[in-house]
Structures are given as C-alpha cells and as structure tokens.
Motif scaffolding. Structure first.
Motif, PDB file in Angstrom:
ATOM      1  N   SER A 195       0.944  -1.284  -0.051  1.00 51.79           N
ATOM      2  CA  SER A 195       0.013  -0.054  -0.061  1.00 51.79           C
ATOM      3  C   SER A 195       0.954   1.287  -0.033  1.00 51.79           C
ATOM      4  O   SER A 195       1.979   1.307   0.610  1.00 51.79           O
ATOM      5  N   SER A 196       0.502   2.297  -0.794  1.00 49.39           N
ATOM      6  CA  SER A 196       1.108   3.746  -0.863  1.00 49.39           C
ATOM      7  C   SER A 196       0.418   4.467   0.418  1.00 49.39           C
ATOM      8  O   SER A 196       0.671   5.721   0.453  1.00 49.39           O
ATOM      9  N   GLU A 228      -8.368   4.070   1.117  1.00 50.38           N
ATOM     10  CA  GLU A 228      -7.852   4.532  -0.210  1.00 50.38           C
ATOM     11  C   GLU A 228      -8.217   3.585  -1.422  1.00 50.38           C
ATOM     12  O   GLU A 228      -8.639   2.516  -1.160  1.00 50.38           O
ATOM     13  N   GLU A 230      -6.396   1.662  -4.578  1.00 51.12           N
ATOM     14  CA  GLU A 230      -4.831   1.482  -5.265  1.00 51.12           C
ATOM     15  C   GLU A 230      -4.892   0.206  -6.003  1.00 51.12           C
ATOM     16  O   GLU A 230      -5.570  -0.786  -5.495  1.00 51.12           O
ATOM     17  N   LYS A 261      -2.057   9.844   1.137  1.00 55.29           N
ATOM     18  CA  LYS A 261      -0.970   9.183   0.415  1.00 55.29           C
ATOM     19  C   LYS A 261       0.049   9.424   0.840  1.00 55.29           C
ATOM     20  O   LYS A 261       0.677  10.430   1.237  1.00 55.29           O
ATOM     21  N   ALA A 263       4.643   7.923   0.208  1.00 58.85           N
ATOM     22  CA  ALA A 263       5.462   7.749  -0.964  1.00 58.85           C
ATOM     23  C   ALA A 263       4.818   6.779  -1.961  1.00 58.85           C
ATOM     24  O   ALA A 263       4.324   5.682  -1.320  1.00 58.85           O
ATOM     25  N   THR A 264       4.997   7.014  -3.146  1.00 56.70           N
ATOM     26  CA  THR A 264       4.509   5.935  -4.169  1.00 56.70           C
ATOM     27  C   THR A 264       5.156   4.644  -4.133  1.00 56.70           C
ATOM     28  O   THR A 264       6.326   4.569  -4.352  1.00 56.70           O
ATOM     29  N   HIS A 265       4.466   3.660  -3.847  1.00 55.91           N
ATOM     30  CA  HIS A 265       5.167   2.128  -3.743  1.00 55.91           C
ATOM     31  C   HIS A 265       5.546   1.599  -5.150  1.00 55.91           C
ATOM     32  O   HIS A 265       4.849   1.881  -6.216  1.00 55.91           O
ATOM     33  N   SER A 268       2.884   0.339  -7.911  1.00 49.32           N
ATOM     34  CA  SER A 268       1.528   0.951  -7.898  1.00 49.32           C
ATOM     35  C   SER A 268       1.285   1.898  -9.136  1.00 49.32           C
ATOM     36  O   SER A 268       1.972   2.467  -9.730  1.00 49.32           O
ATOM     37  N   PHE A 271      -3.686   5.308  -7.910  1.00 53.24           N
ATOM     38  CA  PHE A 271      -4.004   5.683  -6.537  1.00 53.24           C
ATOM     39  C   PHE A 271      -5.020   6.802  -6.347  1.00 53.24           C
ATOM     40  O   PHE A 271      -4.775   7.728  -6.995  1.00 53.24           O
TER      41      PHE A 271
END
Length: 308
Positions: A195-196, A228, A230, A261, A263-265, A268, A271
């Motif tokens: 998860s981000s 969220e 995602e 949100k 950091a972008t994982h 991903s 989102f």
C-alpha cells in the motif's frame, strides 16, 4: 490488432463480451484480452468489494466521512452475485449492537450475499465476537474460508495475525489450493501486502499467506485497511514486480473516511484517496474485468485481465 485477428471469430466474440463490461478507460495499463476459450459459454458474474465501511452509530454523514449509505447504494446498483466486505465493516470496535444499529441499515441490506473478512477494529471486541455473531451466515472462528463463483475459487482470509495463527492459516490455504486447483483464484483479506497509504502502508505479517497464493499462481488479491483505492501490478510476496505475481487492489473506500497518500510504492499503477467508492469485478471463466466507481459516478480505474 483486433481480437478477431488475434484469436479467431469465436474467441473474439467472447473477448468483446468482457471488454464491453468495463465501462471506463484504463489508466497506465495495457488492456489484455483474456484467454477466453470457454468464456462465451459462461456469462460473467459480478462481485463487489470494499472495506472500512460504517461509522459508529450516531456519527453524522459528511462529505469526507460516514458515507456508508452511499457506497451501499452504489454496491447494490451493480446487482452483484456476491459482496466481499474487506474488513473493519463496523467502527469503532465492531461490537454486535453497533453492527445492528449502523452497518445493518446500509451494507447490511446485502448481508445475504456477503462473504466478509474481519478487520483489526473487529478484534477490539474480544475475539471479534460481534463480527462473528453478525456474519454467522458466512463465517465462524478462526475466520477464514473459501467459496466458489463461476469457476473461480475465492479465499476469504483472516489477516489479523496477532489474533489468529496465520501459520496454521497458511498451511490450510496451501492444502486447500492444492486440493482445489482452479484456472482463476483470488484472495481477500483486510490488511494489504502492499500500500502507498501514509496511515498504514505495507503489511509484512501477511507475507506467508501471499507466498502460498503466489506459489499456487493466484491471480488477484483484495484488501482494505488503508482508506484509499490503489491498484498494483503483478507482484510477488517479497516486493518485486513480476509477471508471475498477483495483481492486487486496496479498496478501503467503503465509507468511514479517507487517508493521505504516502510515497508511491513500487508497482503502484493507480492511487486515489479523494473518493469513496466500490470495486466491481466481472468474473469470467478465464479472466476478469474491473471497475472502481465513486459514489459520484466517476470511473477512476477500469481494465481487463486474463488469469494465468
């Protein structure tokens, strides 16, 4: 190249049947025409999923909170065969009186077709007693089971590994997946492997469950916990994008509230934590389509994928 040129007329017709179900544009994803040799003979069925749903009784509806009635209406609008509530169905502590006062008035209208998983808030009530009493038609302790729909086998898992023996659960999952092989398989649990979301993020504790599912070539994973929506590319259990992994969705947008949100994982693709909504899956013999629709009617994400 058109589906007809790729697969021939019969398979092309089946592919177009699936493509017609998504109703919105996919983002950052190549739409894959499913491997659908038998798809034309079996009509896809709809399964709707979302988690983190009902506010405590007496909490006021607001634009940013307590939208469980709106998401329930949206879920009903898809006329699903099954609904998969992805945990934390009733805040704050999952006790039976609150389920009967709040959840029952909204998502409870779909109770007969619900196949739920327990969330961490359910265990605020000792042993998740309220959750198990309310959903006794579908589940009992220790809270994991499997059900079949349209050739798929879906595993509803208990990811509260501090409260249940997830080692024993992983052994059960391995045994059942060995005994019941399917072309298409999904796992559903409250805690996402990836998860981000800034609030919770990854859940390392569920890695053994994911590893079993990866070993058995599962196709799809559903979770909530972070509030969220995602979608992730196919990932293995150790954090790597791979074609041999599982495509996963986090759908914690059932109504309670929404999180920020982080950091972008890695892996991903899409989102969104600005909208409440539900994920509608169309499950066919050799593949599936998905559509995440908001309570305002917007399709945030949609696509088609074949099973492995």
């Amino acid at each position: 190249m058109t589906p007809k040129k790729m697969f021939g007329p019969a398979v092309a017709a089946a592919a177009l049947l699936v493509l017609a179900t998504i109703g919105g544009g996919a983002r950052d994803e190549t739409v894959t025409v499913p491997r659908v040799e038998q798809l034309a003979a079996t009509r896809p069925v709809t399964v709707v999923a979302a988690g983190d749903i009902a506010c405590a009784p007496g909490k006021a509806v607001a634009a940013t909170a307590c939208q469980q009635a709106a998401t329930a209406r949206l879920a009903r609008s898809f006329r699903p065969r099954y609904v998969v509530p992805l945990g934390d169905e009733q805040y704050d502590d999952g006790d039976l009186a609150d389920y009967q006062s709040a959840y029952a008035r909204t998502w409870g209208t779909l109770k007969a077709i619900s196949r739920p998983v327990p969330g961490n808030h359910d265990y605020h009530d000792r042993g998740a007693a309220g959750y198990f009493a309310y959903f006794r038609h579908a589940t009992s302790p220790p809270g994991y089971y499997a059900f079949d729909v349209n050739g798929w086998r879906i595993y509803a898992l208990n990811s509260n590994c501090a409260d249940v023996d997830c080692g024993a659960e992983a052994a059960w999952l391995n045994q059942d997946m060995t005994a019941h092989p399917r072309t298409c398989t999904a796992i559903a649990m409250h805690h996402p492997r990836y998860s981000s979301g800034a609030q919770h993020g990854d859940t390392p504790a569920v890695r053994p469950l994911w590893q079993v599912a990866v070993n058995h070539r599962a196709d799809l994973a559903l979770a909530g916990h972070d509030h969220e929506y995602e979608r992730f590319r196919a990932m293995d259990a150790t954090g790597h994008v791979t074609r041999n992994g599982i495509v996963s969705f986090v759908v914690g947008t059932g109504g309670k509230d929404l999180y920020r949100k982080g950091a972008t994982h890695v892996g991903s693709v899409v989102f969104d934590s600005r909208h409440f909504g539900v994920l509608a899956l169309r499950l066919a013999t050799h593949g599936y389509s998905w559509r995440f629709k908001t309570i305002g009617g917007r399709v945030v994400d949609a696509g088609v994928r074949r099973c492995r």
